[in-house]
Design a protein around this motif. Structure first.
Motif, PDB file in Angstrom:
ATOM      1  N   GLN A 137       0.799  -1.215   0.034  1.00  0.00           N
ATOM      2  CA  GLN A 137       0.097   0.036   0.051  1.00  0.00           C
ATOM      3  C   GLN A 137       0.932   1.360   0.051  1.00  0.00           C
ATOM      4  O   GLN A 137       0.362   2.379  -0.665  1.00  0.00           O
ATOM      5  CB  GLN A 137      -1.120  -0.011   1.190  1.00  0.00           C
ATOM      6  N   THR A 138       1.784   1.020   1.010  1.00  0.00           N
ATOM      7  CA  THR A 138       2.690   2.563   0.853  1.00  0.00           C
ATOM      8  C   THR A 138       3.474   2.557  -0.318  1.00  0.00           C
ATOM      9  O   THR A 138       3.876   3.828  -0.877  1.00  0.00           O
ATOM     10  CB  THR A 138       3.764   2.133   2.128  1.00  0.00           C
ATOM     11  N   ALA A 139       4.016   1.693  -1.154  1.00  0.00           N
ATOM     12  CA  ALA A 139       4.486   1.703  -2.143  1.00  0.00           C
ATOM     13  C   ALA A 139       3.644   2.059  -3.471  1.00  0.00           C
ATOM     14  O   ALA A 139       3.982   2.319  -4.634  1.00  0.00           O
ATOM     15  CB  ALA A 139       5.226   0.257  -2.693  1.00  0.00           C
ATOM     16  N   GLY A 140       2.397   1.755  -3.238  1.00  0.00           N
ATOM     17  CA  GLY A 140       1.514   2.023  -4.377  1.00  0.00           C
ATOM     18  C   GLY A 140       1.453   0.853  -5.442  1.00  0.00           C
ATOM     19  O   GLY A 140       0.892   1.002  -6.689  1.00  0.00           O
ATOM     20  N   LEU A 141       1.543  -0.385  -4.819  1.00  0.00           N
ATOM     21  CA  LEU A 141       1.810  -1.577  -5.846  1.00  0.00           C
ATOM     22  C   LEU A 141       0.911  -2.618  -5.207  1.00  0.00           C
ATOM     23  O   LEU A 141       0.482  -2.657  -4.173  1.00  0.00           O
ATOM     24  CB  LEU A 141       3.091  -2.010  -5.834  1.00  0.00           C
ATOM     25  N   PRO A 142       0.692  -3.370  -6.168  1.00  0.00           N
ATOM     26  CA  PRO A 142      -0.334  -4.722  -5.668  1.00  0.00           C
ATOM     27  C   PRO A 142       0.544  -5.504  -4.768  1.00  0.00           C
ATOM     28  O   PRO A 142       1.887  -5.501  -4.588  1.00  0.00           O
ATOM     29  CB  PRO A 142      -0.556  -5.334  -6.984  1.00  0.00           C
ATOM     30  N   PRO A 143      -0.092  -6.194  -3.676  1.00  0.00           N
ATOM     31  CA  PRO A 143       0.713  -7.066  -2.769  1.00  0.00           C
ATOM     32  C   PRO A 143       1.676  -8.166  -3.414  1.00  0.00           C
ATOM     33  O   PRO A 143       2.636  -8.345  -2.863  1.00  0.00           O
ATOM     34  CB  PRO A 143      -0.345  -7.665  -2.007  1.00  0.00           C
ATOM     35  N   ASP A 144       1.453  -8.714  -4.618  1.00  0.00           N
ATOM     36  CA  ASP A 144       2.151  -9.640  -5.287  1.00  0.00           C
ATOM     37  C   ASP A 144       3.305  -9.019  -6.248  1.00  0.00           C
ATOM     38  O   ASP A 144       3.989  -9.714  -6.944  1.00  0.00           O
ATOM     39  CB  ASP A 144       1.497 -10.685  -6.209  1.00  0.00           C
ATOM     40  N   ALA A 145       3.639  -7.719  -6.292  1.00  0.00           N
ATOM     41  CA  ALA A 145       4.421  -7.120  -7.076  1.00  0.00           C
ATOM     42  C   ALA A 145       5.959  -7.608  -6.676  1.00  0.00           C
ATOM     43  O   ALA A 145       6.134  -7.635  -5.456  1.00  0.00           O
ATOM     44  CB  ALA A 145       4.577  -5.759  -6.883  1.00  0.00           C
ATOM     45  N   PRO A 146       6.831  -7.749  -7.626  1.00  0.00           N
ATOM     46  CA  PRO A 146       8.236  -8.103  -6.917  1.00  0.00           C
ATOM     47  C   PRO A 146       8.886  -7.216  -6.161  1.00  0.00           C
ATOM     48  O   PRO A 146       9.636  -7.551  -5.149  1.00  0.00           O
ATOM     49  CB  PRO A 146       8.928  -8.235  -8.392  1.00  0.00           C
ATOM     50  N   ALA A 147       8.338  -6.060  -6.327  1.00  0.00           N
ATOM     51  CA  ALA A 147       9.185  -4.887  -5.395  1.00  0.00           C
ATOM     52  C   ALA A 147       8.906  -5.052  -3.902  1.00  0.00           C
ATOM     53  O   ALA A 147       9.743  -4.566  -3.281  1.00  0.00           O
ATOM     54  CB  ALA A 147       8.808  -3.581  -6.102  1.00  0.00           C
ATOM     55  N   VAL A 148       7.737  -5.503  -3.780  1.00  0.00           N
ATOM     56  CA  VAL A 148       7.184  -5.646  -2.472  1.00  0.00           C
ATOM     57  C   VAL A 148       7.989  -6.691  -1.969  1.00  0.00           C
ATOM     58  O   VAL A 148       8.376  -6.691  -0.797  1.00  0.00           O
ATOM     59  CB  VAL A 148       5.681  -5.860  -2.390  1.00  0.00           C
ATOM     60  N   ALA A 149       7.959  -7.939  -2.519  1.00  0.00           N
ATOM     61  CA  ALA A 149       8.807  -9.150  -1.958  1.00  0.00           C
ATOM     62  C   ALA A 149      10.225  -8.748  -1.746  1.00  0.00           C
ATOM     63  O   ALA A 149      10.702  -9.346  -0.886  1.00  0.00           O
ATOM     64  CB  ALA A 149       8.635 -10.212  -2.906  1.00  0.00           C
ATOM     65  N   GLU A 150      10.751  -7.872  -2.623  1.00  0.00           N
ATOM     66  CA  GLU A 150      12.342  -7.616  -2.712  1.00  0.00           C
ATOM     67  C   GLU A 150      12.322  -6.764  -1.277  1.00  0.00           C
ATOM     68  O   GLU A 150      13.324  -7.126  -0.606  1.00  0.00           O
ATOM     69  CB  GLU A 150      12.562  -6.939  -3.893  1.00  0.00           C
ATOM     70  N   ILE A 151      11.622  -5.731  -0.902  1.00  0.00           N
ATOM     71  CA  ILE A 151      11.843  -4.913   0.243  1.00  0.00           C
ATOM     72  C   ILE A 151      11.471  -5.758   1.332  1.00  0.00           C
ATOM     73  O   ILE A 151      12.184  -5.444   2.602  1.00  0.00           O
ATOM     74  CB  ILE A 151      11.116  -3.656   0.092  1.00  0.00           C
ATOM     75  N   TRP A 152      10.634  -6.441   1.358  1.00  0.00           N
ATOM     76  CA  TRP A 152       9.912  -7.503   2.514  1.00  0.00           C
ATOM     77  C   TRP A 152      11.229  -8.382   2.819  1.00  0.00           C
ATOM     78  O   TRP A 152      11.738  -8.425   3.843  1.00  0.00           O
ATOM     79  CB  TRP A 152       8.878  -8.232   2.222  1.00  0.00           C
ATOM     80  N   ASP A 153      11.733  -9.093   1.736  1.00  0.00           N
ATOM     81  CA  ASP A 153      12.619 -10.186   2.251  1.00  0.00           C
ATOM     82  C   ASP A 153      14.087  -9.398   2.632  1.00  0.00           C
ATOM     83  O   ASP A 153      14.738  -9.824   3.457  1.00  0.00           O
ATOM     84  CB  ASP A 153      12.842 -10.978   0.823  1.00  0.00           C
TER      85      ASP A 153
END
Length: 231
Positions: free
Chosen positions: A211-227
């Motif tokens: 949500q903060t990134a303005g991306l869908p939850p399954d976006a690669p960028a979300v997984a990248e920052i989370w990991d």
């Protein structure tokens, strides 16, 4: 107030800090503007001392930034900040849920409180019950400082947007995420309580990062920052 131990009445500086948080939620205080401590004191009808104390506390949590001899700015958390917040919560809350189950903490009434709020369609009461559940688990596990830390971290992420907007979750869905945590604690199953709390926090954290990134939850960028931050 979310950043106070339960049963402790808010001080004047506590009220000022919450007024600033309310202003940020309502977008009356925004990151692009510079604000005066003196104007804030006048706006709230209080002296400068509690305003200064409240702003110093908010600066410690990263919510405001001072500019020398000019005033202060609001600083909203970015996606890495959100991931870091959930990394801390994941370090504290799943083990606390296990401990709460092991010591036989009675939290069955918290599910009733969530259900009652849903029945009344009272979102404010729902989030109060949600905060109470997490607070009681941490304090019931014997860690008052952890409870205070988590309350402060939650107060920060709650400034970003209504929690239900993360991933389009409904209050019913969020209630259902808490049910296995409560059930495991009530039956004294420590490993299950820990696992259920971890699932809840991971799901919530990834959604808020997205949500903060303005991306869908399954976006690669979300997984990248989370990991990179959490895993």
């Amino acid at each position: 107030m979310p950043d106070l131990p339960l049963g402790v009445p808010p001080s004047l500086s506590d009220r000022v800090a919450e007024a600033v948080r309310d202003g940020i939620r309502a977008r009356r205080f925004v990151p692009t503007e510079l604000y005066s401590m003196y104007q804030l004191a006048e706006l709230l009808g209080v002296s400068r001392s509690p305003v200064r104390e409240a702003l110093l506390r908010l600066a410690e949590t990263g919510l405001v930034q001072f500019e020398r001899n000019r005033g202060f700015r609001v600083v909203l958390p970015d996606l890495r900040d959100v991931a870091e917040i959930f990394a801390v919560r994941l370090a504290l809350e799943p083990p606390a849920a296990r401990r709460a189950a092991d010591v036989g903490l009675d939290v069955a009434d918290t599910l009733d409180a969530l259900d009652a709020a849903l029945h009344r369609a009272d979102e404010r009461a729902f989030w109060a019950a949600d905060r109470l559940l997490h607070d009681r688990i941490l304090r019931g596990a014997g860690n008052r400082r952890a409870a205070d830390i988590v309350a402060s971290l939650r107060a920060t992420t709650e400034l970003l947007a209504p929690p239900t907007s993360a991933g389009g979750r409904s209050l019913h869905e969020i209630r259902d995420e808490h049910e296995p945590v409560i059930a495991a604690i009530v039956r004294g199953d420590g490993p299950a309580a820990e696992a259920a709390m971890r699932r809840h926090l991971v799901d919530t954290g990834r959604l808020l990062v997205a949500q903060t990134a303005g991306l869908p939850p399954d976006a690669p960028a979300v997984a990248e920052i989370w990991d990179a931050v959490v895993a």
